[in-house]
Design a protein around this motif. Structure first.
Motif, PDB file in Angstrom:
ATOM      1  N   GLY A 178       0.793  -1.214   0.000  1.00 17.19           N
ATOM      2  CA  GLY A 178       0.000   0.000   0.000  1.00 17.19           C
ATOM      3  C   GLY A 178       0.830   1.271   0.000  1.00 17.19           C
ATOM      4  O   GLY A 178       1.767   1.418  -0.778  1.00 17.19           O
ATOM      5  N   PRO A 179       0.528   2.204   0.919  1.00 17.63           N
ATOM      6  CA  PRO A 179       1.077   3.560   0.821  1.00 17.63           C
ATOM      7  C   PRO A 179       2.504   3.729   1.319  1.00 17.63           C
ATOM      8  O   PRO A 179       3.045   4.835   1.235  1.00 17.63           O
ATOM      9  N   VAL A 180       3.147   2.691   1.855  1.00 18.04           N
ATOM     10  CA  VAL A 180       4.465   2.875   2.465  1.00 18.04           C
ATOM     11  C   VAL A 180       5.489   3.369   1.444  1.00 18.04           C
ATOM     12  O   VAL A 180       6.211   4.343   1.677  1.00 18.04           O
ATOM     13  N   GLY A 181       5.565   2.712   0.286  1.00 22.30           N
ATOM     14  CA  GLY A 181       6.519   3.134  -0.736  1.00 22.30           C
ATOM     15  C   GLY A 181       6.245   4.543  -1.218  1.00 22.30           C
ATOM     16  O   GLY A 181       7.174   5.346  -1.404  1.00 22.30           O
ATOM     17  N   LEU A 182       4.980   4.868  -1.426  1.00 22.86           N
ATOM     18  CA  LEU A 182       4.609   6.214  -1.860  1.00 22.86           C
ATOM     19  C   LEU A 182       4.971   7.242  -0.790  1.00 22.86           C
ATOM     20  O   LEU A 182       5.416   8.358  -1.116  1.00 22.86           O
ATOM     21  N   MET A 183       4.824   6.880   0.474  1.00 23.75           N
ATOM     22  CA  MET A 183       5.197   7.785   1.555  1.00 23.75           C
ATOM     23  C   MET A 183       6.693   8.094   1.527  1.00 23.75           C
ATOM     24  O   MET A 183       7.101   9.252   1.667  1.00 23.75           O
ATOM     25  N   VAL A 184       7.524   7.075   1.339  1.00 24.13           N
ATOM     26  CA  VAL A 184       8.970   7.281   1.304  1.00 24.13           C
ATOM     27  C   VAL A 184       9.352   8.207   0.151  1.00 24.13           C
ATOM     28  O   VAL A 184      10.140   9.150   0.323  1.00 24.13           O
TER      29      VAL A 184
END
Length: 550
Positions: A178-184
């Protein structure tokens, strides 16, 4: 490629030696097994319960792996772990590729090797869940982003292939967790924009076609799961999984800020040797593009995980690539006296504590046969810290890091493949499954009726071992299973209810074997007994053959 090979060597022993782990790994593997059994590639389930916590990416990878090298009915956990191993290899290779653009090929190789040999990544490499694959996809994305950023700062120009890798890595990260990669990516980009006061370099990302590609890769599953669950996947994933982690200590995994920093010297071992040097280099060379990018990658994401109430040790793993870049750059620039002594002391203490953990494990859960493995694992890990530290203060930093990595990889291999799998009390599910297999009581062997009833012990690893229909209930239903000539596994906590129902039904049982152990997921002692009906199973009614003819 050498960095990927090192990651392979670091993670491979545990892939085949470690029994299925509770609870996350077994849940992921069981959900993938059900995906293969049902052919439903959209909705994730654990037995009859929807599992709406993570996207589908890891299950697709595991399903492909099992289909290629094994079979779902074999329940071979190593087949489910191969994507994690490949994810760790990707992380190491991508780390080397990204660092080489700023610090040169030798430093890039060292960065990838250090990341691949860290205890955290090499451990996640043999666990069939999302984190090693997430690390690989995030590091690939960040390496491509770094090359695009460097090109705008006078570095080597990038081609469409680099931009494509950025969008492919980001899409894969979204599908995996989910959003973890986008957050980084977002936090790093915002930090760079704020630091440089320039935004023009973002034009190099391929913004005209990249988001379309991302939607084309992620969108079909997102639409399919929305339709199949009537939006329930998103409601559960966001409100019942993500939001509680941000609002409080979800599932008793709370810890104060500083938790991740406190564990860094052990989890990043043996890169621990160069952590002080990396911090010094980060301050002194902060204006250099590669160092600046690594800092903007490391610091904002790390702070988010430190400030979030819910904490698990693997949360910061996607930032370890940035730390490896800084450590490799420090090695290239030279390590000063303070950093040498600080790194040597930190690594020596960490190695000795890790060795102490090995001896604690064998003293609590092992026997005399496990002492040799404990001594070997503990000795190698201690030597990694002590010898590496001695060589570092002797002004041989490259040799120190190479020696520490070699010894740590060997020590981790002995720990994961020799010591821990031999600690029988920790592996109650695996022992029960082996006993039932030897007694021909596993339903998939075709001799015993399904499903097995399990009372008082509801660990996912036993469901994975015994099969999807396994019933996790109480002693009364376990007695009913005996009445139907099905196997039952009963913990001591349900033994009284089990016996009472047997007496009420006039049933006699045969105890096949008993297994004593520790449920390390909750700290409870277990005493599992495997039962079968003591009466001979009645033969099928005569008079009719298959097809209904006499």
């Amino acid at each position: 490629m050498f960095a990927a090979l090192l990651a392979l060597l670091a993670g491979l022993p545990g892939v085949f030696a470690m029994p299925p782990l509770d609870r996350d790994e077994a849940r992921f593997a069981q959900a993938t097994a059900q995906m293969l059994e049902t052919g439903d590639l959209v909705v994730i389930r654990f037995q009859d319960e929807p599992r709406f916590k993570k996207p589908v990416g890891i299950h697709w990878l595991q399903a492909a792996s099992v289909s290629l090298v094994s079979a779902v009915e074999d329940r071979e956990i190593w087949a489910y772990r191969l994507p994690s191993l490949l994810g760790a290899m990707l992380a190491a290779a991508a780390c080397a590729w990204g660092a080489a653009a700023f610090f040169g090929a030798p430093a890039g190789l060292m960065a990838g090797a250090m990341l691949g040999s860290t205890l955290l990544l090499s451990t996640e490499a043999f666990i069939a869940k999302t984190d090693a694959v997430l690390c690989g996809t995030v590091v690939l994305t960040m390496a491509a982003l770094a090359r695009i950023y460097g090109a705008a700062r006078g570095g080597s120009p990038v081609t469409w292939r680099t931009r494509l890798l950025f969008w492919l890595g980001l899409s894969a990260a979204l599908l995996v967790k989910g959003p973890v990669g986008l957050m980084v990516v977002t936090l790093t980009s915002l930090a760079l924009i704020a630091w440089d006061r320039r935004i023009d370099w973002l034009k190099g990302l391929g913004l005209s076609w990249g988001p379309i590609l991302l939607v084309g890769l992620v969108g079909p599953w997102a639409w399919a799961v929305t339709v199949a669950t009537d939006g329930g996947f998103w409601t559960t994933a966001l409100m019942s999984d993500l939001a509680p982690k941000l609002a409080g200590s979800h599932e008793s995994h709370g810890a104060p800020p500083g938790y991740h920093l406190l564990g860094l010297s052990f989890l990043a071992f043996p890169m621990t040797l160069l952590i002080p040097a990396a911090l010094v280099l980060a301050w002194v060379k902060r204006r250099e593009p590669g160092v600046r990018f690594a800092l903007c990658w490391l610091i904002p994401t790390w702070l988010v995980f430190e400030l979030a109430p819910t904490k698990l040790v693997h949360y910061t793993l996607p930032t370890y690539g940035a730390l490896a870049w800084l450590a490799a750059a420090a090695l290239r620039e030279g390590v000063g006296p303070f950093a040498r002594w600080a790194g040597a002391g930190l690594a020596a203490v960490s190695g000795l504590i890790l060795a102490g953990v090995c001896f604690y494990l064998v003293s609590e859960f092992g026997g005399t046969a496990d002492v040799t493995a404990a001594a070997a694992a503990g000795g190698l890990l201690a030597a990694a810290g002590l010898i590496g530290g001695f060589m570092l203060v002797s002004q041989a930093p490259k040799g120190a890091m190479v020696a520490a990595m070699g010894l740590a990889i060997l020590g981790h291999a002995v720990l994961a493949a020799g010591l821990i799998p031999g600690l029988a009390p920790l592996w109650s599910s695996a022992r029960v499954a082996r006993i039932m297999e030897s007694e021909r009581l596993l339903p998939r062997q075709g001799m015993a009726a399904a499903p097995v009833a399990v009372a008082g012990y509801a660990e996912p690893s036993l469901v994975f071992a015994l099969g999807t229909p396994t019933i996790l209930e109480d002693g009364e239903l376990a007695a009913q299973a005996i009445g139907a000539f099905r196997p039952a596994v009963v913990d001591a906590s349900e033994e009284a209810a089990f016996r009472a129902e047997l007496n009420a039904r006039g049933l006699r049982v045969r105890q096949v074997r008993a297994v004593r152990g520790l449920n390390y997921s909750n700290g409870d002692r277990t005493h599992l007994r495997i039962y079968m009906n003591a009466e001979p199973r009645p033969a099928p009614a005569a008079g009719r053959a298959i097809g209904g003819r006499p």
